[in-house]
Design a protein around this motif. Structure first.
Motif, PDB file in Angstrom:
ATOM      1  N   ASP A   3      21.222  15.689   3.014  1.00 39.93           N
ATOM      2  CA  ASP A   3      21.638  14.142   3.456  1.00 39.93           C
ATOM      3  C   ASP A   3      22.970  13.814   3.238  1.00 39.93           C
ATOM      4  O   ASP A   3      23.355  14.330   2.152  1.00 39.93           O
ATOM      5  CB  ASP A   3      20.543  13.257   2.899  1.00 39.93           C
ATOM      6  CG  ASP A   3      19.289  13.296   3.346  1.00 39.93           C
ATOM      7  OD1 ASP A   3      18.949  14.206   4.625  1.00 39.93           O
ATOM      8  OD2 ASP A   3      18.342  12.687   2.799  1.00 39.93           O
ATOM      9  N   ARG A  10      23.117   3.815   3.440  1.00 33.11           N
ATOM     10  CA  ARG A  10      21.848   4.490   4.053  1.00 33.11           C
ATOM     11  C   ARG A  10      22.415   6.074   3.889  1.00 33.11           C
ATOM     12  O   ARG A  10      23.231   6.637   3.940  1.00 33.11           O
ATOM     13  CB  ARG A  10      21.396   4.204   5.358  1.00 33.11           C
ATOM     14  CG  ARG A  10      21.037   2.723   5.260  1.00 33.11           C
ATOM     15  CD  ARG A  10      20.567   2.362   6.730  1.00 33.11           C
ATOM     16  NE  ARG A  10      19.222   2.947   7.049  1.00 33.11           N
ATOM     17  CZ  ARG A  10      19.101   3.461   8.163  1.00 33.11           C
ATOM     18  NH1 ARG A  10      19.883   3.574   9.173  1.00 33.11           N
ATOM     19  NH2 ARG A  10      17.767   3.808   8.468  1.00 33.11           N
ATOM     20  N   MET A  12      21.681  10.093   6.067  1.00 31.19           N
ATOM     21  CA  MET A  12      21.190  10.426   7.203  1.00 31.19           C
ATOM     22  C   MET A  12      21.337  11.830   7.091  1.00 31.19           C
ATOM     23  O   MET A  12      22.009  12.482   6.565  1.00 31.19           O
ATOM     24  CB  MET A  12      22.471  10.033   8.126  1.00 31.19           C
ATOM     25  CG  MET A  12      22.056  10.544   9.666  1.00 31.19           C
ATOM     26  SD  MET A  12      23.523  10.451  10.759  1.00 31.19           S
ATOM     27  CE  MET A  12      24.878  11.261  10.153  1.00 31.19           C
ATOM     28  N   ARG A  40      14.692  16.391  10.996  1.00 30.37           N
ATOM     29  CA  ARG A  40      14.364  14.956  10.687  1.00 30.37           C
ATOM     30  C   ARG A  40      15.240  14.170  11.405  1.00 30.37           C
ATOM     31  O   ARG A  40      15.412  12.682  10.933  1.00 30.37           O
ATOM     32  CB  ARG A  40      14.236  14.693   9.222  1.00 30.37           C
ATOM     33  CG  ARG A  40      12.875  14.959   8.671  1.00 30.37           C
ATOM     34  CD  ARG A  40      11.683  14.450   9.255  1.00 30.37           C
ATOM     35  NE  ARG A  40      10.499  15.154   8.738  1.00 30.37           N
ATOM     36  CZ  ARG A  40       9.715  16.141   9.122  1.00 30.37           C
ATOM     37  NH1 ARG A  40      10.229  16.384  10.527  1.00 30.37           N
ATOM     38  NH2 ARG A  40       8.683  16.509   8.832  1.00 30.37           N
ATOM     39  N   LEU A  41      16.054  14.338  12.177  1.00 29.23           N
ATOM     40  CA  LEU A  41      17.054  13.685  12.867  1.00 29.23           C
ATOM     41  C   LEU A  41      16.987  14.004  14.430  1.00 29.23           C
ATOM     42  O   LEU A  41      17.051  15.144  14.853  1.00 29.23           O
ATOM     43  CB  LEU A  41      18.655  13.826  12.513  1.00 29.23           C
ATOM     44  CG  LEU A  41      19.636  12.807  13.084  1.00 29.23           C
ATOM     45  CD1 LEU A  41      20.913  12.877  12.091  1.00 29.23           C
ATOM     46  CD2 LEU A  41      20.350  13.386  14.397  1.00 29.23           C
ATOM     47  N   ASP A  62       9.274   8.687   9.923  1.00 28.68           N
ATOM     48  CA  ASP A  62      10.344   9.148   8.916  1.00 28.68           C
ATOM     49  C   ASP A  62      11.388   9.683   9.576  1.00 28.68           C
ATOM     50  O   ASP A  62      12.387  10.242   8.877  1.00 28.68           O
ATOM     51  CB  ASP A  62       9.904   9.706   7.624  1.00 28.68           C
ATOM     52  CG  ASP A  62       9.379  11.272   7.788  1.00 28.68           C
ATOM     53  OD1 ASP A  62       9.119  11.419   9.051  1.00 28.68           O
ATOM     54  OD2 ASP A  62       9.061  11.881   6.992  1.00 28.68           O
ATOM     55  N   TRP A  64      14.921  10.431  11.584  1.00 36.27           N
ATOM     56  CA  TRP A  64      16.048   9.592  11.967  1.00 36.27           C
ATOM     57  C   TRP A  64      16.243   9.560  13.291  1.00 36.27           C
ATOM     58  O   TRP A  64      16.350  10.638  13.883  1.00 36.27           O
ATOM     59  CB  TRP A  64      17.173  10.149  11.329  1.00 36.27           C
ATOM     60  CG  TRP A  64      18.473   9.338  11.480  1.00 36.27           C
ATOM     61  CD1 TRP A  64      19.211   9.452  12.622  1.00 36.27           C
ATOM     62  CD2 TRP A  64      18.933   8.433  10.749  1.00 36.27           C
ATOM     63  NE1 TRP A  64      20.355   8.698  12.359  1.00 36.27           N
ATOM     64  CE2 TRP A  64      20.554   7.820  11.289  1.00 36.27           C
ATOM     65  CE3 TRP A  64      18.794   8.092   9.254  1.00 36.27           C
ATOM     66  CZ2 TRP A  64      21.218   7.030  10.607  1.00 36.27           C
ATOM     67  CZ3 TRP A  64      19.692   7.104   8.774  1.00 36.27           C
ATOM     68  CH2 TRP A  64      21.013   6.814   9.339  1.00 36.27           C
ATOM     69  N   THR A  66      18.617   8.416  16.839  1.00 33.88           N
ATOM     70  CA  THR A  66      19.851   7.761  17.305  1.00 33.88           C
ATOM     71  C   THR A  66      19.826   7.729  18.924  1.00 33.88           C
ATOM     72  O   THR A  66      18.957   8.633  19.667  1.00 33.88           O
ATOM     73  CB  THR A  66      20.803   8.919  16.842  1.00 33.88           C
ATOM     74  OG1 THR A  66      20.890   9.141  15.500  1.00 33.88           O
ATOM     75  CG2 THR A  66      22.215   8.454  17.538  1.00 33.88           C
ATOM     76  N   ASP A  94      17.501   4.127  13.919  1.00 28.81           N
ATOM     77  CA  ASP A  94      18.232   4.253  12.887  1.00 28.81           C
ATOM     78  C   ASP A  94      19.596   4.207  13.017  1.00 28.81           C
ATOM     79  O   ASP A  94      20.404   3.833  12.181  1.00 28.81           O
ATOM     80  CB  ASP A  94      17.823   5.533  12.202  1.00 28.81           C
ATOM     81  CG  ASP A  94      16.290   5.619  11.551  1.00 28.81           C
ATOM     82  OD1 ASP A  94      16.200   5.095  10.531  1.00 28.81           O
ATOM     83  OD2 ASP A  94      15.707   6.104  12.283  1.00 28.81           O
ATOM     84  N   ARG A 125      19.299  -0.030  12.299  1.00 30.91           N
ATOM     85  CA  ARG A 125      19.545  -0.046  10.998  1.00 30.91           C
ATOM     86  C   ARG A 125      20.967   0.451  10.673  1.00 30.91           C
ATOM     87  O   ARG A 125      21.388  -0.236   9.741  1.00 30.91           O
ATOM     88  CB  ARG A 125      18.462   1.171  10.298  1.00 30.91           C
ATOM     89  CG  ARG A 125      16.958   0.612  10.607  1.00 30.91           C
ATOM     90  CD  ARG A 125      16.633  -0.451   9.656  1.00 30.91           C
ATOM     91  NE  ARG A 125      15.359  -0.925   9.940  1.00 30.91           N
ATOM     92  CZ  ARG A 125      14.216  -0.323   9.599  1.00 30.91           C
ATOM     93  NH1 ARG A 125      14.202   0.682   8.788  1.00 30.91           N
ATOM     94  NH2 ARG A 125      12.996  -0.909   9.900  1.00 30.91           N
ATOM     95  N   SER A 126      21.443   1.140  11.422  1.00 31.96           N
ATOM     96  CA  SER A 126      22.974   1.714  11.209  1.00 31.96           C
ATOM     97  C   SER A 126      23.689   1.765  12.551  1.00 31.96           C
ATOM     98  O   SER A 126      23.065   1.732  13.565  1.00 31.96           O
ATOM     99  CB  SER A 126      23.177   3.151  10.331  1.00 31.96           C
ATOM    100  OG  SER A 126      22.611   3.096   9.312  1.00 31.96           O
TER     101      SER A 126
END
Length: 264
Positions: A3, A10, A12, A40-41, A62, A64, A66, A94, A125-126
């Protein structure tokens, strides 16, 4: 899975799954297969016209997620994000990015102010940008005091944008690489294939491993399970300092494949 810590505190995932040019009708099983491998993205955008399918493929909260604001909506970022969220089946993302500065439109600073408000409202969130050059970054930071968490730019061995990377680094902005493998010719370049043969990896894995070794976030696209798994396993590839330097030396200031951010 490594990450990266963003300037808003945060974290990522460093390696993600890109979905550009994967049709809406085909993207859900691709996303599901990626999640099964461990991704996870997931990266999408309004322009890709596949947000509904991406949303259908997201089985885990959970992950991420974009998405991006296209420049025809710089004057209505809030409305554009609501439309994206409806397609994605989510109440927030996210990371929300301004896809291109589109300086001719003259609204990217206003769009950034809107993204700050969307972050404060919890809908993103970001927040960050994509394809912004230092001059564009200076303008939005000066107008708001808010520095993007991420700048997603075209970045591959034959076009490394070191000036933008340096600006990002100096301002605590994570650089995320799109089109990270370059064109097919890059995968055939003997400087890549020699390394791949020596360490028992594929050329694509070598290039992804180079991005990871440089501390970049990277979102290679893959539409079939074999390529997905190969990309995921690039995290197991270890490059020597000499290997990294050899790929660094491939940089070509004329190597841009996508549009020039000053012109689009």
């Amino acid at each position: 899975m490594t990450d990266l810590t963003l300037n808003d505190g945060r974290t990522m995932p460093q390696l993600g799954l890109g979905t550009y040019q994967i049709p809406d009708s085909q993207v859900a099983p691709v996303v599901r297969a990626g999640l099964d491998l461990g991704f996870r993205l997931v990266d999408t955008a309004a322009l890709y016209h596949n947000e509904r399918g991406v949303g259908e493929g997201l089985a885990h909260d959970d992950v991420w997620l974009t998405t991006k604001l296209w420049h025809d909506r710089h004057g209505d970022a809030a409305g554009a994000l609501d439309e994206s969220l409806a397609l994605l089946g989510r109440d927030h993302v996210d990371l929300y990015l301004i896809h291109w500065p589109h300086p001719a439109g003259g609204q990217f600073v206003d769009a950034w102010k809107a993204l700050v408000a969307l972050r404060d409202a919890g809908k993103a969130r970001s927040i960050g940008v994509s394809n912004f050059l230092p001059e564009h970054l200076d303008a939005i930071i000066a107008s708001t005091g808010v520095t993007p968490a991420v700048n997603q730019i075209e970045l591959h061995p034959t076009f490394q944008q070191r000036d933008v990377q340096a600006y990002n680094s100096d301002h605590g902005i994570v650089t995320q690489s799109w089109s990270p493998l370059g064109q097919g010719e890059t995968l055939k370049d003997e400087r890549i294939t020699r390394i791949a043969e020596r360490i028992g990896a594929t050329p694509a894995q070598v290039i992804i491993a180079w991005h990871l070794a440089k501390g970049l976030s990277v979102i290679p696209k893959a539409a079939d399970p074999a390529h997905l798994e190969s990309n995921w396993r690039a995290q197991e590839v270890s490059l020597s300092a000499e290997d990294v330097a050899a790929i660094d030396a491939m940089d070509d200031p004329k190597g841009r494949m996508g549009p020039n951010p000053r012109e689009l």
